[in-house]
Design a protein around this motif. Structure first.
Motif, PDB file in Angstrom:
ATOM      1  N   SER A  82       7.449   0.370  -9.165  1.00 20.30           N
ATOM      2  CA  SER A  82       8.130   1.566  -9.673  1.00 20.30           C
ATOM      3  C   SER A  82       8.539   2.474  -8.524  1.00 20.30           C
ATOM      4  CB  SER A  82       7.218   2.321 -10.644  1.00 20.30           C
ATOM      5  OG  SER A  82       6.970   1.560 -11.807  1.00 20.30           O
ATOM      6  N   GLU A  83       7.671   2.604  -7.509  1.00 17.75           N
ATOM      7  CA  GLU A  83       8.021   3.415  -6.348  1.00 17.75           C
ATOM      8  C   GLU A  83       9.208   2.813  -5.604  1.00 17.75           C
ATOM      9  OE1 GLU A  83       5.004   2.802  -7.408  1.00 17.75           O
ATOM     10  OE2 GLU A  83       3.561   4.358  -6.848  1.00 17.75           O
TER      11      GLU A  83
ATOM     12  N   ALA B  64      12.865   4.557  -5.044  1.00 17.22           N
ATOM     13  CA  ALA B  64      13.501   4.668  -3.719  1.00 17.22           C
ATOM     14  C   ALA B  64      14.894   4.056  -3.737  1.00 17.22           C
ATOM     15  CB  ALA B  64      12.627   3.994  -2.665  1.00 17.22           C
ATOM     16  N   LEU B  65      15.038   2.920  -4.404  1.00 12.78           N
ATOM     17  CA  LEU B  65      16.359   2.298  -4.519  1.00 12.78           C
ATOM     18  C   LEU B  65      17.333   3.235  -5.212  1.00 12.78           C
ATOM     19  CD1 LEU B  65      15.377  -1.313  -5.699  1.00 12.78           C
ATOM     20  CD2 LEU B  65      15.896  -0.587  -3.372  1.00 12.78           C
ATOM     21  N   ASP B  66      16.847   3.919  -6.237  1.00 13.13           N
ATOM     22  CA  ASP B  66      17.698   4.808  -7.020  1.00 13.13           C
ATOM     23  C   ASP B  66      18.075   6.063  -6.230  1.00 13.13           C
ATOM     24  OD1 ASP B  66      18.929   5.552  -9.616  1.00 13.13           O
ATOM     25  OD2 ASP B  66      17.418   7.148  -9.592  1.00 13.13           O
ATOM     26  N   GLN B  67      17.133   6.560  -5.421  1.00 10.07           N
ATOM     27  CA  GLN B  67      17.363   7.817  -4.710  1.00 10.07           C
ATOM     28  C   GLN B  67      18.123   7.639  -3.399  1.00 10.07           C
ATOM     29  OE1 GLN B  67      13.488   9.697  -4.307  1.00 10.07           O
ATOM     30  NE2 GLN B  67      13.040   9.363  -6.474  1.00 10.07           N
ATOM     31  N   ALA B  68      18.072   6.458  -2.818  1.00 11.18           N
ATOM     32  CA  ALA B  68      18.730   6.232  -1.529  1.00 11.18           C
ATOM     33  C   ALA B  68      20.247   6.299  -1.678  1.00 11.18           C
ATOM     34  CB  ALA B  68      18.316   4.882  -0.960  1.00 11.18           C
TER      35      ALA B  68
ATOM     36  N   SER C 253       0.806  -1.233   0.000  1.00 11.10           N
ATOM     37  CA  SER C 253       0.000   0.000   0.000  1.00 11.10           C
ATOM     38  C   SER C 253       0.831   1.271   0.000  1.00 11.10           C
ATOM     39  CB  SER C 253      -1.006   0.023   1.166  1.00 11.10           C
ATOM     40  OG  SER C 253      -0.400   0.400   2.385  1.00 11.10           O
ATOM     41  N   LEU C 254       2.143   1.184  -0.076  1.00 10.53           N
ATOM     42  CA  LEU C 254       2.986   2.378  -0.137  1.00 10.53           C
ATOM     43  C   LEU C 254       3.153   2.776  -1.599  1.00 10.53           C
ATOM     44  CD1 LEU C 254       5.689   1.520   2.544  1.00 10.53           C
ATOM     45  CD2 LEU C 254       3.635   2.935   2.816  1.00 10.53           C
ATOM     46  N   THR C 255       2.332   3.711  -2.057  1.00  9.20           N
ATOM     47  CA  THR C 255       2.310   4.094  -3.462  1.00  9.20           C
ATOM     48  C   THR C 255       2.517   5.601  -3.605  1.00  9.20           C
ATOM     49  OG1 THR C 255      -0.107   4.321  -3.402  1.00  9.20           O
ATOM     50  CG2 THR C 255       0.784   2.185  -4.084  1.00  9.20           C
ATOM     51  N   GLY C 256       2.777   6.013  -4.843  1.00  8.67           N
ATOM     52  CA  GLY C 256       2.939   7.431  -5.143  1.00  8.67           C
ATOM     53  C   GLY C 256       4.200   8.011  -4.537  1.00  8.67           C
TER      54      GLY C 256
END
Length: 268
Positions: free
Chosen positions: A46-47, A51-55, A15-18
């Motif tokens: 995709s979210e 997150a993987l890319d931004q962390a 449920s963690l979207t957007g």
């Protein structure tokens, strides 16, 4: 098994979207989670990928798990399953998936169709490990006979109110992890007097006690889900919480039996 012990406590993303979902997942990674769990059905791969890319944590230090072929998805064919995995890889933005699960089979025909396709992704190197989810003991045995590679894990509901001793023992005998979803019984652990007593003794929360109990079990991992930064840190604290023998006996004595996920067609 999990080569990094920190992977045993993962972060569930249901449920963690957007944009808020991406921010929460990134916060969990920055706080110390290194195992991130999602699924095609969650519609947030995709979210997770963002997150993987931004962390700030390198991809090689993260353990990424997803699931395909849920019982609510269309009728399964090898072509459908193959396409689903390709799409998961693309949405996650990864070259390899660390752990890919067959997500909740609807019967033996489902298992017979899906697992050989997933096995092929392990053989060609795009998936590191193959898992299953909501498999009974009989399903696990059937799956082990069906494919040539070892199964790594069975993701099932486990928590102090549904301790699953027989299933956990069977998975250990087959060198498989039990990965506990809903490890806090969707919040019900907060109302259990035994867990409250142990938490008070250690000056912590029943959530941390429940997760520490799971991590104290041989061959068990857990994937709590929260959208709260405060709860993210409480859950992480379970890695440093050492329960003594009295604590373990207290939790083992809990007589509640609560199954949060129990579709009427499933025969446990």
């Amino acid at each position: 098994m999990f080569e990094n012990d920190n992977y045993r406590l993962g972060f569930g993303t249901y449920s963690l979207t957007g944009e808020d979902g991406t921010a929460t997942i990134e916060t969990a990674i920055e706080a110390g989670f290194r195992h991130v769990d999602t699924a095609r059905l969650y519609e947030n791969e995709s979210e997770v990928g963002d997150a993987l890319d931004q962390a700030s944590v390198d991809r090689e230090d993260l353990f990424v798990a997803t699931k395909v072929a849920h019982f609510e998805e269309p009728e399964k064919t090898p072509e459908y399953v193959r396409s689903a995995v390709e799409e998961s890889l693309d949405r996650l933005g990864v070259d390899t998936i660390d752990l890919l699960y067959h997500h909740w089979p609807r019967g033996r025909d489902d298992i017979d169709t899906v697992l050989p396709v997933l096995e092929g992704f392990v053989e060609d190197g795009r998936v590191e490990r193959l898992g299953v989810s909501n498999y009974t003991i009989e399903d696990v045995d059937h799956a082990c006979d069906l494919i040539d590679i070892p199964l790594y894990a069975n993701q099932v509901e486990i928590h102090p109110l549904l301790q699953q001793e027989e299933l956990r023992s069977h998975l250990r005998d087959n060198d498989m992890y039990a990965v506990a979803y809903s490890p806090l019984a969707q919040g019900k652990v907060f109302d259990v007097p035994e867990l409250q007593d142990v938490a008070e003794k250690h000056e912590t929360a029943p959530a941390a006690v429940s997760l520490a109990w799971l991590l104290a079990q041989d061959g068990v991992a857990a994937i709590p889900r929260t959208s709260s930064e405060e709860h993210i840190r409480v859950n992480l604290a379970a890695r440093d919480l050492e329960l003594d023998e009295e604590d373990m006996e207290t939790i083992a004595s809990i007589e509640w039996t609560v199954r949060c996920e129990d579709p009427n067609w499933m025969e446990w």
